[in-house]
Motif scaffolding. Structure first.
Motif: not given
Length: 232
Positions: A143-165
């Motif tokens: 979400l952006d600073n107005r809580n508008r959706l920028l993307a809705d994407e799957p996360v396949d691996d809980f091992a690392s948060t680096a790709p998310i950030f």
């Protein structure tokens, strides 16, 4: 980007006086630098001069802004009032188009980037978006600073948060919402989901982001907020 070039006769007009020279200079300014720097009266002036070809439209533009108070108010004014202020029928057609275009662009933006700033807005989005989601799949809403959706994407691996950030920074997102679809509610996803939610909750502030919530959805029950339940 290269500046637009103009034929010799147009260059002569740029140096001329009178309405034609003024209009050519305005046209050159917009083509060279864009329309963002135009004052409100100049925007209105340019709209009007396409339908009033042999008259200086700056005085009319300024008079309309003075009478109605703002550019938006001019566009919203009733036709009879605009005619009484000196707007011709041909010019009236142009004046009435910007609000229609703006409204349709806003509606298109709303469909592409819905605002998810409340629980009801989020549930409305999930009821449509998650019907075809794969059970067990974890998704992140950026979400952006107005809580508008920028993307809705799957996360396949809980091992690392680096790709998310990395993805959040690329999108210039400032908030996240996690979504997990299950077959039977929270029980089938509780332990790993809560651990991952706690991890995101702890790491998002380092990048000036925020985890709004992690939500469990299923076909059998209403969405469940882990934050509302105090589960992370």
């Amino acid at each position: 980007m290269a500046k637009p070039s103009f034929p010799t006769d147009e260059k002569n007009l740029l140096r001329g006086t009178g309405p034609q020279g003024h209009r050519m200079r305005m046209r050159h300014r917009v083509l060279s630098n864009g329309a963002e720097g135009l004052a409100d009266y100049e925007v209105l002036e340019m709209l009007l001069y396409y339908s009033i070809p042999r008259r200086d439209t700056k005085p009319l533009a300024k008079a309309l802004l003075h009478r109605f108070g703002s550019l938006a108010a001019v566009f919203a004014a009733p036709g009879p009032e605009l005619r009484a202020a000196g707007v011709t029928d041909q010019a009236l057609l142009l004046v009435k188009f910007p609000p229609v275009v703006a409204e349709r662009l806003a509606l298109a933006e709303e469909r592409l980037r819905p605002i998810l700033g409340s629980w009801d807005q989020l549930c409305a989005y999930l009821s449509a978006a998650m019907t075809s989601a794969v059970p067990g799949q974890f998704r992140l809403l950026y979400l952006d600073n107005r809580n508008r959706l920028l993307a809705d994407e799957p996360v396949d691996d809980f091992a690392s948060t680096a790709p998310i950030f990395r993805r959040a920074l690329a999108l210039q997102a400032v908030a996240l919402i996690g979504i997990q679809k299950t077959l039977s509610g929270l029980n089938s996803a509780a332990a790993p989901l809560r651990l991952f939610a706690r991890r995101l909750e702890g790491e998002t502030p380092r990048l000036s982001m925020r985890l709004h919530d992690v939500v469990v959805v299923s076909d059998r029950r209403a969405p469940l907020s882990l934050r509302q339940k105090g589960l992370f």
